[in-house]
Design a protein around this motif. Structure first.
Motif, PDB file in Angstrom:
ATOM      1  N   PRO A  28      -5.841   7.374  -5.557  1.00 23.44           N
ATOM      2  CA  PRO A  28      -4.459   7.363  -4.672  1.00 23.44           C
ATOM      3  C   PRO A  28      -4.594   7.898  -3.447  1.00 23.44           C
ATOM      4  N   VAL A  29      -6.613   8.977  -2.957  1.00 24.01           N
ATOM      5  CA  VAL A  29      -6.259   9.279  -2.182  1.00 24.01           C
ATOM      6  C   VAL A  29      -6.056   8.174  -1.084  1.00 24.01           C
ATOM      7  N   LEU A  30      -7.408   6.994  -1.429  1.00 29.05           N
ATOM      8  CA  LEU A  30      -6.791   5.573  -0.229  1.00 29.05           C
ATOM      9  C   LEU A  30      -5.549   4.916  -0.145  1.00 29.05           C
ATOM     10  N   ALA A  31      -4.809   4.780  -1.338  1.00 29.76           N
ATOM     11  CA  ALA A  31      -3.584   3.753  -0.832  1.00 29.76           C
ATOM     12  C   ALA A  31      -2.369   4.963  -0.365  1.00 29.76           C
ATOM     13  N   TYR A  32      -2.498   6.387  -1.208  1.00 29.51           N
ATOM     14  CA  TYR A  32      -1.717   7.282  -0.276  1.00 29.51           C
ATOM     15  C   TYR A  32      -2.296   7.851   0.479  1.00 29.51           C
ATOM     16  N   GLY A  33      -2.759   9.038   0.906  1.00 28.12           N
ATOM     17  CA  GLY A  33      -3.404   9.810   1.904  1.00 28.12           C
ATOM     18  C   GLY A  33      -3.939   9.124   3.119  1.00 28.12           C
ATOM     19  N   LEU A  34      -5.125   8.278   2.681  1.00 24.19           N
ATOM     20  CA  LEU A  34      -5.233   7.194   4.554  1.00 24.19           C
ATOM     21  C   LEU A  34      -4.697   5.650   4.550  1.00 24.19           C
ATOM     22  N   GLY A  35      -4.022   5.637   3.935  1.00 29.01           N
ATOM     23  CA  GLY A  35      -2.871   4.399   3.800  1.00 29.01           C
ATOM     24  C   GLY A  35      -3.740   2.428   4.091  1.00 29.01           C
ATOM     25  N   GLN A  36      -4.331   2.928   2.664  1.00 24.87           N
ATOM     26  CA  GLN A  36      -4.973   1.634   2.321  1.00 24.87           C
ATOM     27  C   GLN A  36      -3.950   0.508   2.035  1.00 24.87           C
ATOM     28  N   THR A  37      -4.441  -0.947   1.785  1.00 26.65           N
ATOM     29  CA  THR A  37      -3.601  -1.633   0.928  1.00 26.65           C
ATOM     30  C   THR A  37      -3.753  -1.437  -0.749  1.00 26.65           C
ATOM     31  N   GLU A  38      -3.354  -1.340  -2.050  1.00 21.83           N
ATOM     32  CA  GLU A  38      -3.075  -1.443  -3.185  1.00 21.83           C
ATOM     33  C   GLU A  38      -4.919  -2.091  -3.801  1.00 21.83           C
ATOM     34  N   THR A  92      -1.902 -11.016  -8.797  1.00 24.64           N
ATOM     35  CA  THR A  92      -0.777  -9.777  -9.276  1.00 24.64           C
ATOM     36  C   THR A  92      -0.505  -8.869  -8.125  1.00 24.64           C
ATOM     37  N   THR A  93       0.875  -8.674  -7.646  1.00 26.77           N
ATOM     38  CA  THR A  93       1.336  -7.909  -6.826  1.00 26.77           C
ATOM     39  C   THR A  93       0.029  -6.050  -7.318  1.00 26.77           C
ATOM     40  N   GLY A  94       0.182  -5.766  -5.213  1.00 21.05           N
ATOM     41  CA  GLY A  94       0.002  -3.988  -5.557  1.00 21.05           C
ATOM     42  C   GLY A  94       0.485  -3.266  -6.399  1.00 21.05           C
ATOM     43  N   ILE A  95       2.050  -4.131  -6.352  1.00 21.49           N
ATOM     44  CA  ILE A  95       3.206  -2.917  -6.591  1.00 21.49           C
ATOM     45  C   ILE A  95       2.894  -2.656  -8.335  1.00 21.49           C
ATOM     46  N   VAL A  96       2.394  -4.224  -8.530  1.00 21.36           N
ATOM     47  CA  VAL A  96       2.565  -4.477 -10.270  1.00 21.36           C
ATOM     48  C   VAL A  96       1.581  -3.215 -10.790  1.00 21.36           C
ATOM     49  N   GLN A  97       0.208  -2.971  -9.769  1.00 18.63           N
ATOM     50  CA  GLN A  97      -1.261  -2.935  -9.962  1.00 18.63           C
ATOM     51  C   GLN A  97      -1.030  -1.203 -10.112  1.00 18.63           C
ATOM     52  N   PHE A 184     -15.909  -4.664  -8.397  1.00 16.67           N
ATOM     53  CA  PHE A 184     -15.775  -4.578  -6.634  1.00 16.67           C
ATOM     54  C   PHE A 184     -16.447  -5.778  -6.397  1.00 16.67           C
ATOM     55  N   LEU A 185     -17.664  -6.945  -7.038  1.00 11.62           N
ATOM     56  CA  LEU A 185     -18.289  -8.316  -6.455  1.00 11.62           C
ATOM     57  C   LEU A 185     -16.765  -8.887  -6.415  1.00 11.62           C
ATOM     58  N   LYS A 186     -16.500  -9.092  -7.808  1.00 10.65           N
ATOM     59  CA  LYS A 186     -14.808  -9.587  -7.893  1.00 10.65           C
ATOM     60  C   LYS A 186     -14.206  -9.360  -7.026  1.00 10.65           C
ATOM     61  N   TYR A 187     -13.315  -8.047  -6.572  1.00 14.60           N
ATOM     62  CA  TYR A 187     -12.603  -7.850  -5.312  1.00 14.60           C
ATOM     63  C   TYR A 187     -13.284  -8.507  -4.035  1.00 14.60           C
ATOM     64  N   GLN A 188     -14.476  -8.183  -3.902  1.00 11.57           N
ATOM     65  CA  GLN A 188     -14.581  -9.113  -2.730  1.00 11.57           C
ATOM     66  C   GLN A 188     -14.530 -10.690  -2.092  1.00 11.57           C
ATOM     67  N   GLN A 189     -14.070 -10.840  -2.864  1.00 12.36           N
ATOM     68  CA  GLN A 189     -13.828 -12.094  -2.966  1.00 12.36           C
ATOM     69  C   GLN A 189     -11.907 -12.509  -2.734  1.00 12.36           C
ATOM     70  N   VAL A 190     -12.189 -11.769  -3.435  1.00 10.96           N
ATOM     71  CA  VAL A 190      -9.844 -11.494  -3.136  1.00 10.96           C
ATOM     72  C   VAL A 190      -9.974 -11.079  -2.122  1.00 10.96           C
ATOM     73  N   LEU A 191      -9.948 -10.541  -1.181  1.00  7.67           N
ATOM     74  CA  LEU A 191      -9.962  -9.558  -0.369  1.00  7.67           C
ATOM     75  C   LEU A 191     -10.285 -10.962   1.058  1.00  7.67           C
ATOM     76  N   THR A 192     -11.514 -11.533   0.240  1.00  7.17           N
ATOM     77  CA  THR A 192     -11.751 -12.793   1.121  1.00  7.17           C
ATOM     78  C   THR A 192     -11.207 -13.304   1.545  1.00  7.17           C
ATOM     79  N   GLU A 193     -10.720 -13.430   0.323  1.00  9.41           N
ATOM     80  CA  GLU A 193      -9.313 -14.640   1.207  1.00  9.41           C
ATOM     81  C   GLU A 193      -7.877 -14.738   1.586  1.00  9.41           C
TER      82      GLU A 193
END
Length: 258
Positions: A28-38, A92-97, A184-193
């Motif tokens: 929540p700090v990152l998503a709502y406090g700092l405006g990052q995507t989910e 899935t979408t970030g909203i679902v997460q 984190f390693l798996k999410y790096q692949q998702v973010l790279t794509e």
């Protein structure tokens, strides 16, 4: 900067005192406090909490509090589950997460609000399969919504495996490190794509402040009324979960109005 400072201190103290709760605050700090995507927030949270937990775990390792057989029995399936959860999150979408994340926060609040139970003196030994399956489920949750799962791991280790609380917390931190890094390693692949970049400056600052808070929390943990802290933390989680649902549900269900 105030958001980063206060959030990082709270994250570190939570991990140091309770052995859990770090990711539940970080996302929540990152998503709502700092405006990052989910997905940015979840990936960053996994790395931040993994790094903080890795430093915090040194104390338990040094004091020989970590139960290594359970680390492998619970943690290795957890790593597999984390990878699967992160893989599933890519569809899935970030909203679902975030909606699932809010539900997890409510479950964590309920878990922490209940008085801690000591391990029963006489208990039947859980099967290795059951322990591994629990680790797998916790891992899936970690990978999907970015929580380390400490609020589930600690009670499982205490009630089902018969560990003392200090041993369970120390063991939980090592398992959180394992799950967080593979996620984190798996999410790096998702973010790279998706050609999404992480803010490494924020990650490093929050990690450094969080580590200081965690080490302070470990020193204070024996002097603080843990049940009162858990109760207060659970109320905060309920309020935060309500805010996330308020933000997420209208986007998830356009016809839904609050």
């Amino acid at each position: 900067m105030i958001t980063i400072l206060m959030g990082s201190i709270a994250i570190g103290l939570s991990l140091g005192v309770l052995g859990s709760g770090g990711s539940i605050l970080t996302v929540p700090v990152l998503a709502y406090g700092l405006g990052q995507t989910e997905k940015q927030a979840i990936a960053s949270a996994l790395l931040i909490v993994g790094l903080i937990s890795s430093v915090s775990s040194f104390s338990g390792i040094r004091q020989r509090l970590v139960h290594w057989p359970l680390v492998w029995l619970f943690g290795l399936p957890g790593m597999v589950g984390t990878y699967l959860g992160a893989w599933f999150a890519s569809f899935t979408t970030g909203i679902v997460q975030m909606t699932v994340f809010a539900t997890v926060m409510l479950a964590a609040a309920w878990r922490m609000f209940k008085p801690s139970k000591a391990a029963p003196e006489t208990r039947s030994e859980p099967s290795n399969w059951l322990t591994g399956f629990q680790g797998l489920l916790v891992g899936v949750l970690t990978g999907f919504v970015g929580v380390g799962g400490g609020f589930l791991i600690v009670p499982a280790l205490v009630l089902l495996s018969g560990l003392a609380m200090r041993t369970a917390v120390a063991t939980s931190l090592v398992i959180i490190v394992m799950n967080s890094f593979i996620g984190f390693l798996k999410y790096q692949q998702v973010l790279t794509e998706s050609q999404t970049q992480l803010n490494w400056h924020i990650i490093m600052v929050m990690t450094a402040i969080g580590i200081a808070g965690s080490l302070t929390g470990q020193r204070l943990s024996g002097r603080l009324p843990q049940q009162k802290i858990k109760s207060a933390f659970s109320i905060f989680l309920i309020l935060m979960a309500g805010f996330i649902l308020y933000q997420s549900l209208p986007a998830l269900f356009p016809a839904f109005t609050l």
